[in-house]
Design a protein around this motif. Structure first.
Motif, PDB file in Angstrom:
ATOM      1  N   ALA A  24       0.863  -1.183   0.000  1.00  0.00           N
ATOM      2  CA  ALA A  24       0.000   0.000   0.000  1.00  0.00           C
ATOM      3  C   ALA A  24       0.899   1.231   0.000  1.00  0.00           C
ATOM      4  N   CYS A  25       0.363   2.361  -0.476  1.00  0.00           N
ATOM      5  CA  CYS A  25       1.147   3.590  -0.448  1.00  0.00           C
ATOM      6  C   CYS A  25       0.220   4.792  -0.370  1.00  0.00           C
ATOM      7  N   GLY A  26       0.756   5.879   0.136  1.00  0.00           N
ATOM      8  CA  GLY A  26      -0.033   7.093   0.232  1.00  0.00           C
ATOM      9  C   GLY A  26       0.775   8.238   0.804  1.00  0.00           C
ATOM     10  N   ILE A  27       0.092   9.358   0.955  1.00  0.00           N
ATOM     11  CA  ILE A  27       0.724  10.588   1.444  1.00  0.00           C
ATOM     12  C   ILE A  27      -0.198  11.209   2.487  1.00  0.00           C
ATOM     13  N   VAL A  28       0.394  11.795   3.515  1.00  0.00           N
ATOM     14  CA  VAL A  28      -0.385  12.593   4.450  1.00  0.00           C
ATOM     15  C   VAL A  28       0.105  14.030   4.282  1.00  0.00           C
ATOM     16  N   ALA A  29      -0.789  14.868   3.790  1.00  0.00           N
ATOM     17  CA  ALA A  29      -0.449  16.271   3.536  1.00  0.00           C
ATOM     18  C   ALA A  29      -0.690  17.097   4.792  1.00  0.00           C
ATOM     19  N   GLY A  30       0.000  18.225   4.848  1.00  0.00           N
ATOM     20  CA  GLY A  30      -0.199  19.159   5.950  1.00  0.00           C
ATOM     21  C   GLY A  30       0.162  20.555   5.491  1.00  0.00           C
ATOM     22  N   PRO A  31      -0.207  21.564   6.282  1.00  0.00           N
ATOM     23  CA  PRO A  31       0.117  22.938   5.911  1.00  0.00           C
ATOM     24  C   PRO A  31       1.622  23.105   5.700  1.00  0.00           C
ATOM     25  N   GLU A  32       1.981  23.836   4.659  1.00  0.00           N
ATOM     26  CA  GLU A  32       3.378  24.043   4.306  1.00  0.00           C
ATOM     27  C   GLU A  32       4.172  24.548   5.516  1.00  0.00           C
ATOM     28  N   GLY A  33       5.300  23.889   5.793  1.00  0.00           N
ATOM     29  CA  GLY A  33       6.184  24.316   6.873  1.00  0.00           C
ATOM     30  C   GLY A  33       5.714  23.975   8.274  1.00  0.00           C
ATOM     31  N   SER A  34       4.623  23.224   8.404  1.00  0.00           N
ATOM     32  CA  SER A  34       4.049  22.969   9.733  1.00  0.00           C
ATOM     33  C   SER A  34       4.501  21.660  10.380  1.00  0.00           C
ATOM     34  N   ASP A  35       4.918  20.690   9.565  1.00  0.00           N
ATOM     35  CA  ASP A  35       5.253  19.346  10.037  1.00  0.00           C
ATOM     36  C   ASP A  35       4.048  18.677  10.711  1.00  0.00           C
ATOM     37  N   GLU A  73       2.001  20.555   1.829  1.00  0.00           N
ATOM     38  CA  GLU A  73       3.143  19.782   1.355  1.00  0.00           C
ATOM     39  C   GLU A  73       3.008  18.356   1.896  1.00  0.00           C
ATOM     40  N   PRO A  74       3.730  17.402   1.302  1.00  0.00           N
ATOM     41  CA  PRO A  74       3.692  16.040   1.829  1.00  0.00           C
ATOM     42  C   PRO A  74       4.475  15.982   3.137  1.00  0.00           C
ATOM     43  N   VAL A  75       3.786  15.737   4.244  1.00  0.00           N
ATOM     44  CA  VAL A  75       4.445  15.641   5.549  1.00  0.00           C
ATOM     45  C   VAL A  75       4.879  14.201   5.793  1.00  0.00           C
ATOM     46  N   VAL A  76       4.034  13.250   5.390  1.00  0.00           N
ATOM     47  CA  VAL A  76       4.349  11.824   5.516  1.00  0.00           C
ATOM     48  C   VAL A  76       4.163  11.171   4.154  1.00  0.00           C
ATOM     49  N   VAL A  77       5.144  10.378   3.749  1.00  0.00           N
ATOM     50  CA  VAL A  77       5.024   9.512   2.578  1.00  0.00           C
ATOM     51  C   VAL A  77       5.107   8.097   3.153  1.00  0.00           C
ATOM     52  N   SER A  97      12.298  11.491  -2.531  1.00  0.00           N
ATOM     53  CA  SER A  97      12.628  12.773  -3.160  1.00  0.00           C
ATOM     54  C   SER A  97      12.124  13.975  -2.373  1.00  0.00           C
ATOM     55  N   GLU A  98      11.588  13.748  -1.182  1.00  0.00           N
ATOM     56  CA  GLU A  98      11.062  14.836  -0.350  1.00  0.00           C
ATOM     57  C   GLU A  98      11.894  14.943   0.926  1.00  0.00           C
ATOM     58  N   PRO A  99      12.942  15.779   0.927  1.00  0.00           N
ATOM     59  CA  PRO A  99      13.833  15.823   2.098  1.00  0.00           C
ATOM     60  C   PRO A  99      13.137  16.260   3.388  1.00  0.00           C
TER      61      PRO A  99
END
Length: 144
Positions: A24-35, A73-77, A97-99
């Motif tokens: 399985a795969c996915g992304i958890v997005a969050g507000p830019e710069g917020s972590d 931004e992607p906070v968790v991949v 690719s997301e440091p």
């Protein structure tokens, strides 16, 4: 350190179990710069494989457009390993690719899609260097 709310943690684990024996795969997005991992987006594993995952390029592009529009931004991949431990493979490291992102791995090797615990670990992967980090699961994310 990755701080994640219980509902998001449970949803990632449920996705990993549901897709087993494929990854399985996915992304958890969050507000830019917020972590802050706030919005879970389950993705399709375009590879449909028990040993490899690949985001669908069209789906990923749409998600990035949506995140840009929402100042996210992607906070968790995240992705799952179905037969091995929750540690990034050489392929996973090459794809990172997301440091700024936390790379979460869930191993379903012990119980598959049955009830039972999973291995849930998080890493930072920067320039090919893997560093494991602590995961703290909280009832809900507090406001900053």
């Amino acid at each position: 350190m990755l701080t994640i709310d219980q509902a998001t943690y449970d949803a990632i684990v449920a996705h990993a179990k549901r897709d087993h024996p494929d990854e399985a795969c996915g992304i958890v997005a969050g507000p830019e710069g917020s972590d802050r991992p706030e919005r879970l987006v389950e993705m399709v594993n375009a590879a449909g494989s028990p040993t490899f995952y690949e985001f669908d390029s069209t789906e990923l592009l749409e998600l990035y457009k949506e995140m840009w529009a929402k100042d996210e931004e992607p906070v968790v991949v995240y992705h799952s390993h179905t037969a091995t431990e929750a540690y990034p493979s050489r392929t996973d490291i090459g794809l990172a690719s997301e440091p700024g992102a936390h790379y979460v791995l869930v191993s379903t090797r012990e119980h598959g899609n049955n009830d039972g615990p999973v291995e849930f670990r998080s890493y930072r992967i920067i320039d090919g260097v893997v560093t494991e980090e602590e995961v703290t699961v909280v009832p809900q994310l507090g406001s900053n």
